[in-house]
Design a protein around this motif. Structure first.
Motif, mmCIF file in Angstrom:
data_model
loop_
_atom_site.group_PDB
_atom_site.id
_atom_site.type_symbol
_atom_site.label_atom_id
_atom_site.label_comp_id
_atom_site.label_asym_id
_atom_site.label_seq_id
_atom_site.Cartn_x
_atom_site.Cartn_y
_atom_site.Cartn_z
ATOM 1 N N LEU A 28 8.055 28.683 -15.391
ATOM 2 C CA LEU A 28 8.561 27.445 -15.980
ATOM 3 C C LEU A 28 9.390 26.664 -14.968
ATOM 4 C CD1 LEU A 28 9.001 25.564 -18.388
ATOM 5 C CD2 LEU A 28 10.949 27.004 -19.056
ATOM 6 N N GLY A 29 10.140 27.389 -14.143
ATOM 7 C CA GLY A 29 10.977 26.732 -13.141
ATOM 8 C C GLY A 29 10.165 25.916 -12.161
ATOM 9 N N TRP A 30 9.018 26.469 -11.712
ATOM 10 C CA TRP A 30 8.179 25.725 -10.774
ATOM 11 C C TRP A 30 7.523 24.513 -11.440
ATOM 12 C CZ3 TRP A 30 8.740 25.670 -5.939
ATOM 13 C CH2 TRP A 30 9.099 26.818 -5.225
ATOM 14 N N THR A 31 7.177 24.643 -12.710
ATOM 15 C CA THR A 31 6.612 23.502 -13.439
ATOM 16 C C THR A 31 7.630 22.374 -13.531
ATOM 17 O OG1 THR A 31 5.220 24.993 -14.742
ATOM 18 C CG2 THR A 31 5.530 22.759 -15.586
ATOM 19 N N VAL A 32 8.875 22.733 -13.869
ATOM 20 C CA VAL A 32 9.949 21.735 -13.963
ATOM 21 C C VAL A 32 10.249 21.148 -12.585
ATOM 22 C CG1 VAL A 32 12.391 21.395 -14.502
ATOM 23 C CG2 VAL A 32 10.960 22.789 -16.011
ATOM 24 N N PHE A 33 10.223 21.982 -11.558
ATOM 25 C CA PHE A 33 10.476 21.534 -10.187
ATOM 26 C C PHE A 33 9.484 20.443 -9.793
ATOM 27 C CE2 PHE A 33 9.657 21.838 -5.612
ATOM 28 C CZ PHE A 33 10.937 21.828 -5.080
ATOM 29 N N GLY A 34 8.184 20.719 -9.965
ATOM 30 C CA GLY A 34 7.171 19.727 -9.612
ATOM 31 C C GLY A 34 7.237 18.490 -10.469
ATOM 32 N N ALA A 35 7.480 18.670 -11.766
ATOM 33 C CA ALA A 35 7.548 17.529 -12.682
ATOM 34 C C ALA A 35 8.739 16.632 -12.371
ATOM 35 C CB ALA A 35 7.628 18.019 -14.125
ATOM 36 N N THR A 36 9.863 17.238 -11.995
ATOM 37 C CA THR A 36 11.063 16.455 -11.671
ATOM 38 C C THR A 36 10.817 15.546 -10.471
ATOM 39 O OG1 THR A 36 12.526 18.183 -12.528
ATOM 40 C CG2 THR A 36 13.491 16.590 -11.006
ATOM 41 N N ILE A 37 10.179 16.087 -9.436
ATOM 42 C CA ILE A 37 9.885 15.261 -8.259
ATOM 43 C C ILE A 37 8.850 14.196 -8.608
ATOM 44 C CG2 ILE A 37 9.215 15.273 -5.840
ATOM 45 C CD1 ILE A 37 9.933 18.192 -5.701
ATOM 46 N N ALA A 67 0.824 -1.203 0.000
ATOM 47 C CA ALA A 67 0.000 0.000 0.000
ATOM 48 C C ALA A 67 0.858 1.253 0.000
ATOM 49 C CB ALA A 67 -0.926 -0.010 1.216
ATOM 50 N N ALA A 68 1.944 1.216 0.763
ATOM 51 C CA ALA A 68 2.846 2.370 0.810
ATOM 52 C C ALA A 68 3.459 2.624 -0.565
ATOM 53 C CB ALA A 68 3.935 2.136 1.846
ATOM 54 N N ARG A 69 3.876 1.570 -1.236
ATOM 55 C CA ARG A 69 4.458 1.727 -2.574
ATOM 56 C C ARG A 69 3.429 2.302 -3.541
ATOM 57 N NH1 ARG A 69 4.579 -1.920 -7.036
ATOM 58 N NH2 ARG A 69 6.188 -1.340 -8.550
ATOM 59 N N ASN A 70 2.189 1.867 -3.453
ATOM 60 C CA ASN A 70 1.139 2.354 -4.350
ATOM 61 C C ASN A 70 0.854 3.844 -4.137
ATOM 62 O OD1 ASN A 70 0.799 -0.122 -5.597
ATOM 63 N ND2 ASN A 70 -0.808 -0.776 -4.189
ATOM 64 N N LEU A 71 1.124 4.356 -2.930
ATOM 65 C CA LEU A 71 0.899 5.772 -2.661
ATOM 66 C C LEU A 71 1.860 6.674 -3.439
ATOM 67 C CD1 LEU A 71 0.227 5.953 1.197
ATOM 68 C CD2 LEU A 71 -1.406 6.260 -0.670
ATOM 69 N N LEU A 72 2.918 6.090 -3.994
ATOM 70 C CA LEU A 72 3.850 6.885 -4.787
ATOM 71 C C LEU A 72 3.176 7.484 -6.026
ATOM 72 C CD1 LEU A 72 7.031 4.645 -4.536
ATOM 73 C CD2 LEU A 72 6.860 7.028 -3.781
ATOM 74 N N LEU A 73 2.117 6.855 -6.508
ATOM 75 C CA LEU A 73 1.433 7.367 -7.702
ATOM 76 C C LEU A 73 0.630 8.634 -7.406
ATOM 77 C CD1 LEU A 73 0.396 3.950 -9.276
ATOM 78 C CD2 LEU A 73 2.427 5.357 -9.730
ATOM 79 N N PRO A 74 -0.262 8.647 -6.391
ATOM 80 C CA PRO A 74 -0.905 9.927 -6.053
ATOM 81 C C PRO A 74 0.085 10.964 -5.536
ATOM 82 C CG PRO A 74 -1.500 8.212 -4.460
ATOM 83 C CD PRO A 74 -0.820 7.522 -5.598
ATOM 84 N N LEU A 75 1.161 10.507 -4.921
ATOM 85 C CA LEU A 75 2.202 11.437 -4.479
ATOM 86 C C LEU A 75 2.814 12.159 -5.673
ATOM 87 C CD1 LEU A 75 4.109 12.641 -2.369
ATOM 88 C CD2 LEU A 75 5.499 10.561 -2.540
ATOM 89 N N SER A 76 3.054 11.412 -6.739
ATOM 90 C CA SER A 76 3.588 11.994 -7.968
ATOM 91 C C SER A 76 2.653 13.072 -8.507
ATOM 92 C CB SER A 76 3.784 10.888 -9.017
ATOM 93 O OG SER A 76 4.226 11.424 -10.242
ATOM 94 N N ALA A 77 1.358 12.791 -8.503
ATOM 95 C CA ALA A 77 0.379 13.760 -8.997
ATOM 96 C C ALA A 77 0.345 15.015 -8.129
ATOM 97 C CB ALA A 77 -1.001 13.111 -9.044
ATOM 98 N N ALA A 78 0.442 14.849 -6.811
ATOM 99 C CA ALA A 78 0.415 15.999 -5.902
ATOM 100 C C ALA A 78 1.598 16.924 -6.151
ATOM 101 C CB ALA A 78 0.403 15.524 -4.455
ATOM 102 N N PHE A 79 2.782 16.349 -6.341
ATOM 103 C CA PHE A 79 3.965 17.169 -6.621
ATOM 104 C C PHE A 79 3.819 17.917 -7.950
ATOM 105 C CE2 PHE A 79 6.626 14.555 -3.586
ATOM 106 C CZ PHE A 79 6.988 15.631 -2.791
ATOM 107 N N ALA A 80 3.359 17.209 -8.981
ATOM 108 C CA ALA A 80 3.222 17.835 -10.301
ATOM 109 C C ALA A 80 2.220 18.978 -10.258
ATOM 110 C CB ALA A 80 2.796 16.788 -11.328
#
Length: 401
Positions: free
Chosen positions: A362-371, A266-279
């Motif tokens: 653009l910097g903030w977009t790249v920042f979130g996308a990178t994470i 379950a913890a590993r699966n949370l990486l997917l919504p985590l990715s969306a939150a950062f982006a």
């Protein structure tokens, strides 16, 4: 231990919010000297995480924690005794070393005492930590209304006293069983080699991704305040309000969110919504520069909510995976290396955030996308390594002081 964390963070809240002001107005240091002192102390603190973890695999963890809290107390009291720059730098570095080591050992204690419930235990611990920080910060703000050097000194003394109190409270905690020490006692072959995290490429790669995922910490400490300060038409008073929002959300939601990651899968699966939150957090930060005051305020608030959500999800994922990926007989050493992620982030985080600000939307977009991409990389990286069963020891009864 949860109550101990609360007391510890009250003291830290007293000092962290005024440390730069103390060195400036009480010690009389220049901006360059303060910056160098903070940077050097942070660099020395990086060594505290692996060192503390390694020691905890060999000695009772409560005794090590008591020693570290007393070391932090001595370092804080020592800062009161001098305005000599070299001595201030030395004492600050010693305190930083003890702080990072104690942080890792607190997590290790939770791992050993809570067993399969380690994620919920850590969530409660983090809630107590945020509440303590808030209380200490409010007390510091009230004390600073006096505007005297004595007020600064009393705040630093309060921080030191909190470490002494924590050391005394730790004496009441039961010592949890240590898998590494139990294994060492049971082995008939004294020359067997324990697991070494520095030779574990998968774990080191995982820690590298953790360094990137921990950048949300710098967003609130540096990114949002600086972005607001340089945004046209956005009231500067929004910055502290968003920090309060972050704190309130963590206190209210960290424990409920932790229930989503109580198993390794379950913890590993949370990486997917985590990715969306950062982006999405990066995108809303970027869009905040494209409208008027009301639009910018709403988007910055949305960004703060998204980055706080990412912060809480990452904490849940990190608590579980960092232990699940570690051999039970070397949990201390492995969690010590994992602690390098947070320590290293404190050094590279300001550079990453200021680069995003300098680049603009653009910097903030790249920042979130990178994470976000790093989340996906970590999701793939740990897939084959994860064990089907938890590696924690059974829970034992301890004092909650």
């Amino acid at each position: 231990m949860i109550g101990i964390t609360f007391v510890d963070r009250i003291g830290s809240g007293l000092w962290a919010s005024v440390s730069v002001l103390y060195f400036t107005y009480v010690s009389g240091l220049s901006v360059a000297q303060v910056g160098t002192l903070v940077a050097v102390a942070g660099a020395v603190g990086i060594a505290g995480a692996p060192l503390g973890g390694r020691i905890a695999d060999r000695f009772p963890i409560t005794r090590v924690l008591i020693a570290l809290q007393l070391l932090r107390a001595l370092a804080s009291f020592a800062l009161l005794t001098t305005d000599h720059y070299a001595l201030l730098l030395t004492y600050a570095a010693i305190g930083s070393l003890g702080d990072r080591a104690a942080s890792v050992l607190t997590k290790l204690y939770a791992t050993r005492v809570a067993g399969p419930d380690r994620v919920r235990y850590q969530a409660l611990n983090r809630t107590a930590s945020n509440a303590g920080w808030a209380l200490g910060g409010l007390a510091a703000a009230a004390a600073l209304t006096l505007g005297t050097t004595s007020a600064y000194r009393w705040l630093l003394a309060g921080d030191a006293v909190s470490f002494v109190a924590v050391a005394l409270l730790t004496l009441t905690c039961a010592e949890p069983p240590s898998p590494s020490r139990i294994a060492a006692t049971a082995q008939d072959t004294p020359h067997s080699t324990p697991a070494n995290p520095w030779r574990d490429r998968t774990y080191l790669a995982y820690v590298t991704t953790e360094t990137v995922l921990s950048l949300d910490d710098t967003v609130f400490k540096l990114g949002l305040p600086l972005w607001i300060a340089h945004s046209h038409g956005v009231p500067h008073g929004l910055a502290p309000l968003l920090l309060v929002l972050n704190n309130v959300m963590v206190v209210a939601l960290q424990v409920p969110l932790a229930r989503l990651g109580t198993t390794t899968a379950a913890a590993r699966n949370l990486l997917l919504p985590l990715s969306a939150a950062f982006a999405l957090g990066g995108i809303t930060m970027a869009l905040s520069a494209t409208g008027g005051t009301l639009r910018a305020t709403c988007l910055l608030t949305a960004s703060a909510i998204l980055f706080t959500l990412a912060e809480m999800l990452h904490a849940t994922v990190s608590w579980e995976l960092s232990v699940a990926l570690a051999p039970g007989t070397a949990q201390g050493a492995y969690l010590g290396v994992h602690g390098l992620a947070q320590s290293t982030q404190r050094s590279i985080g300001p550079l990453a955030v200021t680069a995003a600000i300098a680049t603009g939307p653009l910097g903030w977009t790249v920042f979130g996308a990178t994470i976000a991409v790093t989340c996906a990389i970590q999701h793939r990286l740990v897939r084959d390594r994860l064990q089907p069963t938890p590696l924690s020891v059974p829970p034992v009864t301890v004092s909650e002081h």
